[in-house]
Scaffold this motif. Structure first.
Motif, PDB file in Angstrom:
ATOM      1  N   ASN A  37       0.854  -1.175   0.000  1.00 57.92           N
ATOM      2  CA  ASN A  37       0.000   0.000   0.000  1.00 57.92           C
ATOM      3  C   ASN A  37       0.899   1.236   0.000  1.00 57.92           C
ATOM      4  OD1 ASN A  37      -1.939   1.889   0.213  1.00 57.92           O
ATOM      5  ND2 ASN A  37      -2.796   1.168   2.130  1.00 57.92           N
ATOM      6  N   PHE A  39       0.333   4.037  -1.954  1.00 61.28           N
ATOM      7  CA  PHE A  39      -0.373   4.970  -2.809  1.00 61.28           C
ATOM      8  C   PHE A  39       0.100   6.400  -2.631  1.00 61.28           C
ATOM      9  CE2 PHE A  39      -2.772   4.654   1.085  1.00 61.28           C
ATOM     10  CZ  PHE A  39      -3.107   5.957   1.382  1.00 61.28           C
ATOM     11  N   ASN A  42       1.967   7.577  -5.480  1.00 63.47           N
ATOM     12  CA  ASN A  42       1.246   7.638  -6.740  1.00 63.47           C
ATOM     13  C   ASN A  42       1.280   9.053  -7.298  1.00 63.47           C
ATOM     14  OD1 ASN A  42      -1.294   7.880  -8.504  1.00 63.47           O
ATOM     15  ND2 ASN A  42      -1.173   5.687  -8.122  1.00 63.47           N
ATOM     16  N   ASN A  58      -8.483   5.282  -0.769  1.00 58.16           N
ATOM     17  CA  ASN A  58      -7.440   4.967  -1.734  1.00 58.16           C
ATOM     18  C   ASN A  58      -7.891   3.739  -2.507  1.00 58.16           C
ATOM     19  OD1 ASN A  58      -6.472   2.526  -0.277  1.00 58.16           O
ATOM     20  ND2 ASN A  58      -5.777   4.015   1.235  1.00 58.16           N
ATOM     21  N   GLU A  59      -7.011   3.226  -3.377  1.00 57.86           N
ATOM     22  CA  GLU A  59      -7.432   2.126  -4.246  1.00 57.86           C
ATOM     23  C   GLU A  59      -7.866   0.894  -3.477  1.00 57.86           C
ATOM     24  OE1 GLU A  59      -4.552   3.718  -4.511  1.00 57.86           O
ATOM     25  OE2 GLU A  59      -4.260   4.484  -6.544  1.00 57.86           O
ATOM     26  N   HIS A 126      -6.135  -3.000 -12.681  1.00 63.71           N
ATOM     27  CA  HIS A 126      -5.197  -1.900 -12.447  1.00 63.71           C
ATOM     28  C   HIS A 126      -5.679  -0.619 -13.113  1.00 63.71           C
ATOM     29  CE1 HIS A 126      -1.599  -4.871 -11.750  1.00 63.71           C
ATOM     30  NE2 HIS A 126      -2.495  -4.898 -10.786  1.00 63.71           N
ATOM     31  N   TRP A 130      -6.109   2.307 -10.556  1.00 61.90           N
ATOM     32  CA  TRP A 130      -4.990   3.258 -10.597  1.00 61.90           C
ATOM     33  C   TRP A 130      -5.007   4.148 -11.830  1.00 61.90           C
ATOM     34  CZ3 TRP A 130      -3.988  -1.536  -8.255  1.00 61.90           C
ATOM     35  CH2 TRP A 130      -3.481  -1.479  -6.953  1.00 61.90           C
ATOM     36  N   PRO A 153       0.974  -0.746 -10.671  1.00 58.99           N
ATOM     37  CA  PRO A 153       1.051   0.683 -11.028  1.00 58.99           C
ATOM     38  C   PRO A 153       1.557   1.569  -9.906  1.00 58.99           C
ATOM     39  CG  PRO A 153      -1.060  -0.273 -11.693  1.00 58.99           C
ATOM     40  CD  PRO A 153      -0.384  -1.286 -10.820  1.00 58.99           C
ATOM     41  N   ASP A 154       1.311   1.201  -8.630  1.00 62.05           N
ATOM     42  CA  ASP A 154       1.738   2.075  -7.538  1.00 62.05           C
ATOM     43  C   ASP A 154       3.231   1.996  -7.280  1.00 62.05           C
ATOM     44  OD1 ASP A 154       1.659  -0.483  -6.582  1.00 62.05           O
ATOM     45  OD2 ASP A 154       0.682  -0.001  -4.687  1.00 62.05           O
ATOM     46  N   TYR A 198      -5.026   9.150 -14.774  1.00 56.36           N
ATOM     47  CA  TYR A 198      -5.294   9.413 -13.369  1.00 56.36           C
ATOM     48  C   TYR A 198      -6.358   8.461 -12.856  1.00 56.36           C
ATOM     49  CZ  TYR A 198      -8.678  12.559 -15.704  1.00 56.36           C
ATOM     50  OH  TYR A 198      -9.630  13.087 -16.520  1.00 56.36           O
ATOM     51  N   SER A 199      -6.289   8.196 -11.573  1.00 57.90           N
ATOM     52  CA  SER A 199      -7.104   7.164 -10.960  1.00 57.90           C
ATOM     53  C   SER A 199      -8.565   7.585 -10.848  1.00 57.90           C
ATOM     54  CB  SER A 199      -6.558   6.843  -9.563  1.00 57.90           C
ATOM     55  OG  SER A 199      -7.473   6.046  -8.843  1.00 57.90           O
TER      56      SER A 199
END
Length: 430
Positions: A37, A39, A42, A58-59, A126, A130, A153-154, A198-199
């Protein structure tokens, strides 16, 4: 602090003469570490954190919301289940290039650890969480792709050299790896610069935070037997009111203690406070938040088991609209990114990657039969074209499986009336 570099390197030459020392990635995938974790590293980190609802989004916390989990699962499984083929362009269209090395990788097994379904499901997940999907491209000495591995991705950063060449920096187990553009399959989502997406979770954190808050409120409400607050009244003065309150909660609080008989002493009485309207309406709030999350991912509510406004007459139309308006754009992202990254320079004009959406757009049996009949009698589809869409064995050529037929009632407009002119001329000659 900068991560320590591995011992082994190879040198990459970029335009302008710059040389980068890039770590050899032979050991990158020998151990499959669990996701971290991280993020806060990111590129959209400033979007994350506390929301007005008081919940941190968060994700990974977003996936604790059932609607987010359902939307991500529906989209990921749909993309993963679509047939994916490599085609060779021909003078008359295209044909499956089953002899190409990419056909087996994309259709069946991109690496020894994953099936094509799991690989694409992972990349799509993903993308939805993300906003970016990355995979390392393993090539042989001639530059042909021999393996594809997903990257988290993070742990990835995208940058440019002073000469403008893209490079990817990946962190794993305390090490930093530099990857050239040719070594990464990058599928970006919606973005500001067209380079890094962007997420969706970051951009819609307030809506997701509210969904998390309502779920937590519902849990606490039912932990108290879904009843409003209770006031214990005593005619006198209590020396230790906390002791009486704790004793009451221990015996009567919680759904497991529902319907127990209360015993009151010393003239005490129980008064129940009415539930405020905003608390009584929290279920409506939860329903609205499900629709909000479906709106973020453009998923019809009935696909996440919200059938409140669904009917037998509109579910099929909604499902087809889901393919047209939601799946097709994602498919285009996958196809074009794979086309750009996986084929060698001379192959890009000769081969193409294509998902097959026909199976998801067929509709019910009666509609398919009417469609096939029209396409068949107008010479647009052969028997084998139809059987392939229905996953049936093909008819051999000698039996006419690939023949294109037309209705005998159709004639060229230039020939319309020609036979009457012919017979009229013969009658005149006589």
């Amino acid at each position: 602090m900068r991560a320590s570099q591995p011992r082994c390197f190879f040198h990459a030459h970029f335009k302008g003469g710059e040389i980068l020392k890039i770590p050899i990635l032979s050991n990158l995938f020998k151990s499959r570490a669990s996701p971290r974790n991280s993020f806060w590293q990111n590129t959209q980190a400033f979007f994350f954190g506390p929301t007005p609802s008081g919940k941190t989004v968060n994700e990974r916390t977003a996936m604790a919301t059932s609607a987010v989990y359902a939307c991500v699962r529906v989209l990921s499984e749909t993309i993963a289940s679509l047939p994916l083929h490599v085609y060779r362009r021909t003078g008359q269209g295209k044909e499956k290039a089953m002899d190409h090395n990419l056909y087996y990788l994309l259709h069946d097994e991109p690496n020894p650890e994953m099936t094509s379904f799991v690989f694409r499901e992972t990349l799509m997940g993903h993308l939805l969480l993300w906003g970016n999907a990355y995979a390392q491209i393993i090539r042989d000495g001639r530059g042909r792709v021999i393996g594809l591995y997903p990257l988290l991705p993070d742990r990835m950063d995208v940058g440019r050299t002073e000469q403008g060449e893209l490079y990817y920096r990946y962190q794993k187990e305390g090490r930093e790896y530099l990857l050239r553009r040719e070594e990464v399959l990058h599928i970006p989502g919606l973005s500001f610069d067209g380079l890094v997406g962007y997420s969706p979770i970051a951009m819609a954190k307030n809506a997701i935070g509210m969904a998390l808050a309502t779920e937590e409120y519902g849990s606490k409400l039912f932990a108290n037997d879904a009843r409003p607050s209770v006031v214990l009244e005593h005619p006198g003065i209590l020396k230790d009111p906390a002791k009486i309150r704790d004793s009451w909660n221990q015996i009567y609080r919680g759904s497991e203690n529902a319907h127990k008989v209360a015993v009151l002493e010393e003239g005490m009485s129980v008064k129940t406070l009415s539930m405020p309207p905003e608390q009584a309406q929290f279920l409506e709030t939860r329903k609205f938040q499900i629709e909000e999350i479906c709106r973020i991912f453009r998923v019809p509510p009935h696909l996440v088991a919200n059938l409140e406004r669904a009917t037998f007459s509109n579910i099929e139309s909604q499902s087809i609209s889901f393919i047209d308006n939601t799946i097709v754009p994602w498919v285009a992202r996958f196809e074009q990114a794979m086309q750009k990254a996986l084929f060698l320079g001379g192959e890009k004009q000769q081969y193409l990657v294509k998902f097959n959406l026909n199976g998801r757009l067929r509709g019910d049996a009666q509609s398919r039969a009417a469609f096939y009949q029209t396409m068949r009698q107008n010479g647009i589809m052969s028997a084998n074209d139809i059987r392939e869409l229905e996953s049936m064995n093909l008819i051999p050529d000698e039996l006419g499986g690939n023949k294109y037929l037309v209705n005998g009632n159709f004639v060229d407009m230039a020939d319309a009336g020609a036979w009457t002119e012919k017979y009229r001329k013969e009658d005149t000659d006589e």
